[in-house]
Design an enzyme around this catalytic site. Structure first.
Site, PDB file in Angstrom:
ATOM      1  CB  THR A   1     -67.637  40.384  35.035  1.00 23.14           C
ATOM      2  OG1 THR A   1     -68.166  40.659  36.324  1.00 23.14           O
ATOM      3  CG2 THR A   1     -68.796  40.154  34.076  1.00 23.14           C
TER       4      THR A   1
ATOM      5  N   GLY B   1     -59.530  41.003  39.962  1.00 24.15           N
ATOM      6  CA  GLY B   1     -60.500  39.917  39.822  1.00 24.15           C
ATOM      7  C   GLY B   1     -61.605  40.285  38.839  1.00 24.15           C
ATOM      8  N   GLY B   2     -62.046  39.303  38.061  1.00 28.27           N
ATOM      9  CA  GLY B   2     -63.151  39.535  37.122  1.00 28.27           C
ATOM     10  C   GLY B   2     -62.782  40.541  36.064  1.00 28.27           C
ATOM     11  CG  ASP B   3     -64.373  44.064  33.164  1.00 26.78           C
ATOM     12  OD1 ASP B   3     -63.949  43.761  32.036  1.00 26.78           O
ATOM     13  OD2 ASP B   3     -64.578  45.238  33.532  1.00 26.78           O
TER      14      ASP B   3
ATOM     15  CG  MET C   1     -69.131  43.149  46.542  1.00 18.10           C
ATOM     16  SD  MET C   1     -68.423  44.759  46.213  1.00 18.10           S
ATOM     17  CE  MET C   1     -69.361  45.324  44.815  1.00 18.10           C
TER      18      MET C   1
ATOM     19  CE  LYS D   1     -59.251  48.243  46.873  1.00 18.28           C
ATOM     20  NZ  LYS D   1     -59.495  48.471  45.497  1.00 18.28           N
TER      21      LYS D   1
ATOM     22  CG  ASP E   1     -57.514  43.597  43.429  1.00 14.83           C
ATOM     23  OD1 ASP E   1     -56.696  44.332  43.999  1.00 14.83           O
ATOM     24  OD2 ASP E   1     -58.438  44.025  42.725  1.00 14.83           O
TER      25      ASP E   1
ATOM     26  N   GLY F   1     -67.554  30.920  42.287  1.00  9.82           N
ATOM     27  CA  GLY F   1     -67.896  30.420  40.951  1.00  9.82           C
ATOM     28  C   GLY F   1     -66.665  30.173  40.099  1.00  9.82           C
TER      29      GLY F   1
ATOM     30  N   PRO G   1     -62.887  35.307  36.742  1.00  7.90           N
ATOM     31  CG  PRO G   1     -64.492  33.719  36.234  1.00  7.90           C
ATOM     32  CD  PRO G   1     -63.434  34.571  35.606  1.00  7.90           C
TER      33      PRO G   1
HETATM   34  C1  LIG Z   1     -65.204  44.039  44.473  1.00  2.01           C
HETATM   35  S1  LIG Z   1     -66.263  43.007  43.531  1.00  2.01           S
HETATM   36  C2  LIG Z   1     -65.246  42.738  42.137  1.00  2.01           C
HETATM   37  C3  LIG Z   1     -65.991  42.190  40.968  1.00  2.01           C
HETATM   38  C4  LIG Z   1     -65.075  41.889  39.794  1.00  2.01           C
HETATM   39  N1  LIG Z   1     -64.496  43.076  39.249  1.00  2.01           N
HETATM   40  C5  LIG Z   1     -65.782  41.116  38.690  1.00  2.01           C
HETATM   41  O1  LIG Z   1     -65.948  41.637  37.593  1.00  2.01           O
HETATM   42  O2  LIG Z   1     -66.137  39.953  38.940  1.00  2.01           O
HETATM   43  C6  LIG Z   1     -66.104  41.502  44.449  1.00  2.01           C
HETATM   44  C7  LIG Z   1     -67.375  40.677  44.377  1.00  2.01           C
HETATM   45  O3  LIG Z   1     -67.431  39.972  43.152  1.00  2.01           O
HETATM   46  C8  LIG Z   1     -68.077  38.741  43.347  1.00  2.01           C
HETATM   47  N2  LIG Z   1     -67.147  37.659  42.983  1.00  2.01           N
HETATM   48  C9  LIG Z   1     -65.916  37.796  42.480  1.00  2.01           C
HETATM   49  N3  LIG Z   1     -65.408  36.601  42.156  1.00  2.01           N
HETATM   50  C10 LIG Z   1     -66.346  35.676  42.455  1.00  2.01           C
HETATM   51  C11 LIG Z   1     -66.444  34.268  42.333  1.00  2.01           C
HETATM   52  N4  LIG Z   1     -65.459  33.551  41.815  1.00  2.01           N
HETATM   53  N5  LIG Z   1     -67.584  33.661  42.745  1.00  2.01           N
HETATM   54  C12 LIG Z   1     -68.597  34.365  43.254  1.00  2.01           C
HETATM   55  N6  LIG Z   1     -68.557  35.699  43.410  1.00  2.01           N
HETATM   56  C13 LIG Z   1     -67.466  36.350  42.987  1.00  2.01           C
HETATM   57  C14 LIG Z   1     -68.520  38.679  44.789  1.00  2.01           C
HETATM   58  O4  LIG Z   1     -69.824  39.221  44.864  1.00  2.01           O
HETATM   59  C15 LIG Z   1     -67.513  39.598  45.430  1.00  2.01           C
HETATM   60  O5  LIG Z   1     -67.982  40.103  46.652  1.00  2.01           O
END
Ligand SMILES: C[S@@+](CC[C@H](N)C(=O)[O-])C[C@H]1O[C@@H](n2cnc3c(N)ncnc32)[C@H](O)[C@@H]1O
Length: 295
Positions: free
Chosen positions: A156, A126-128, A210, A95, A74, A239, A51
Site C-alpha cells: 500500500t 493501485g496499492g492494496d 486522499m 477513478k 485503475d 511515492g 504504490p
Molecule cells: C483511492 S486511494 C487508493 C489507495 C491504494 N489502495 C493503496 O493501498 O495505496 C488513492 C490515494 O492513495 C494515495 N496514493 C496512491 N498511490 C500513491 C503514490 N504513489 N504516492 C502518493 N500517494 C499515493 C493517495 O493519497 C491517493 O489519493
C-alpha cells in the site's frame, strides 16, 4: 530447544509438522474455476499493483497478470505492468477523485460478466485492493454472483510512500502506533466518519490518504484537539516513482507549504515525529532536506 519457525504463522502453515517446506501448490494456477449448472465459470483475482514502482507488485500478482485474459485496471496503475499482459483485453476502470471513468456498480458487473464467460480476470488496483480501494465491494459482488475469486494483497502507498521518503511509520523511542485514514471525509461534514478529534492524540503517527484537498481543515482539526502545532508533517507525492516529491513542514504551516509548492494528488500525508527521521534516512531522494524544505 528446537524452535519451529512456523509457530504462530498464518492458517495454511499451522498444521504442518516442523521440517522441510511443504510442497508448493501449483503457483501459476488461478485459485479456482468452477462449474455451476454445467456452465464453466472463470475467476477473478483482485490484485494489488503496489504504490507506483512496477517492481513492487508481488510475485503472485505478476504471475496472475501474465496469464490473464482480461485486465481491468485503475488510474494509478503503472502502464509497464499492463505490458506484462500483452494478449489480455485491457479495460480502464479508472477513478480520479472528481471523475469516475466507470461507476463502481459497472465495474462489479464487468468483472462478473467476463468471469461468467470463462475468462481469467485480473482486477489490478493501485496499492492494496483492500486499503481504500473498494476491493471489498468488488469481492462482495463476486461472492454474491458465486464467481471464484482471490485477493492478492499489494504494497500500500500508505506504507510505501513514507518508506521511499525515508520515514518509518514506527520507530523505537519515537512512535509505536500508526493509523491510516482517509482525508476525504471531514469532521465538519455531517457524513464524516473519521473522528479527527479522537485521532488527534490517539496514535503516534497518522497517515492520511486522499487528504490533500482538505489538508487545511485536517491540520486545524488536529491542532484544535490537542496535537502540537509543531508536529512534523510530510507530503509525499507519487511515492516510489521517478516523480516522487516530498514537502515537509509542521501542522502549523504545511497547508501553506503545499499551496506554494503547487502540490497535486496523489499524495500521502504523514503526521508525527517520525517525519524528522527523514533527515537521516531519506534514501530514494538524493539527500534529505531539513524540515520546511521542498523537493
Ligand atoms: C483511492 S486511494 C487508493 C489507495 C491504494 N489502495 C493503496 O493501498 O495505496 C488513492 C490515494 O492513495 C494515495 N496514493 C496512491 N498511490 C500513491 C503514490 N504513489 N504516492 C502518493 N500517494 C499515493 C493517495 O493519497 C491517493 O489519493
Amino acid at each position: 530447544m528446537r524452535v519451529d519457525p512456523r509457530r504462530g504463522a498464518s492458517p495454511p502453515f499451522r498444521n504442518l509438522p516442523p521440517g522441510p517446506a511443504a510442497p508448493a501448490k501449483p503457483a501459476l494456477e488461478p485459485r479456482s474455476t468452477a462449474s455451476y449448472s454445467g456452465v464453466r465459470v472463470g475467476s477473478v483475482a483482485l490484485v494489488g499493483a503496489g504504490p507506483g514502482d512496477p517492481g513492487l507488485i508481488t510475485v503472485r500478482g505478476l504471475e496472475l497478470l501474465r496469464r490473464a485474459d482480461v485486465v481491468v485496471y485503475d488510474r494509478l496503475v503503472d502502464r509497464r505492468l499492463l505490458a506484462e499482459a500483452p494478449r489480455a483485453r485491457r479495460i480502464f476502470a479508472g477513478k480520479a477523485s472528481s471523475a469516475h471513468a466507470l461507476p463502481q456498480e459497472q465495474i462489479n458487473a464487468l468483472l462478473v460478466r467476463h468471469a461468467r464467460r470463462g475468462r481469467r480476470v485480473v482486477r489490478l488496483k493501485g496499492g492494496d485492493p483492500f486499503v481504500f480501494g473498494r476491493g471489498g465491494e468488488e469481492a462482495e459482488a463476486l461472492a454474491r454472483a458465486r464467481i471464484p475469486f482471490e485477493v492478492v494483497p499489494g504494497v500500500t502507498s500508505a506504507i510505501a510512500a513514507p518508506a521511499y521518503a525515508g520515514i518509518p511509520l514506527t520507530h523505537r523511542g519515537v512512535a509505536s502506533s500508526f493509523a491510516v485514514v482517509t482525508g476525504h471525509e471531514c469532521a465538519s461534514e455531517s457524513q464524516g466518519r473519521v473522528d479527527w478529534a479522537r485521532l488527534a492524540t490517539a496514535v503516534d503517527t497518522l497517515v492520511v490518504l486522499m487528504g490533500l484537498e482538505r489538508l487545511p481543515q485536517i491540520a486545524r482539526e488536529l491542532v484544535a484537539h490537542g496535537r502540537a502545532a509543531a508536529t512534523p508533517v510530510a507530503l509525499v507525492r507519487w511515492g516510489s516513482t521517478d516523480w516522487q516529491e516530498t514537502v515537509v513542514g509542521t501542522l502549523a504551516d504545511i497547508a501553506e507549504r503545499a499551496r506554494r509548492a503547487r502540490l497535486e494528488p496523489p499524495v500521502v500525508t504523514v503526521i508525527g515525529d517520525v517525519v524528522a527521521l527523514r533527515e537521516r534516512l531519506a534514501w530514494f531522494d538524493e539527500q534529505a532536506l531539513p524540515i520546511g524544505a521542498v523537493r
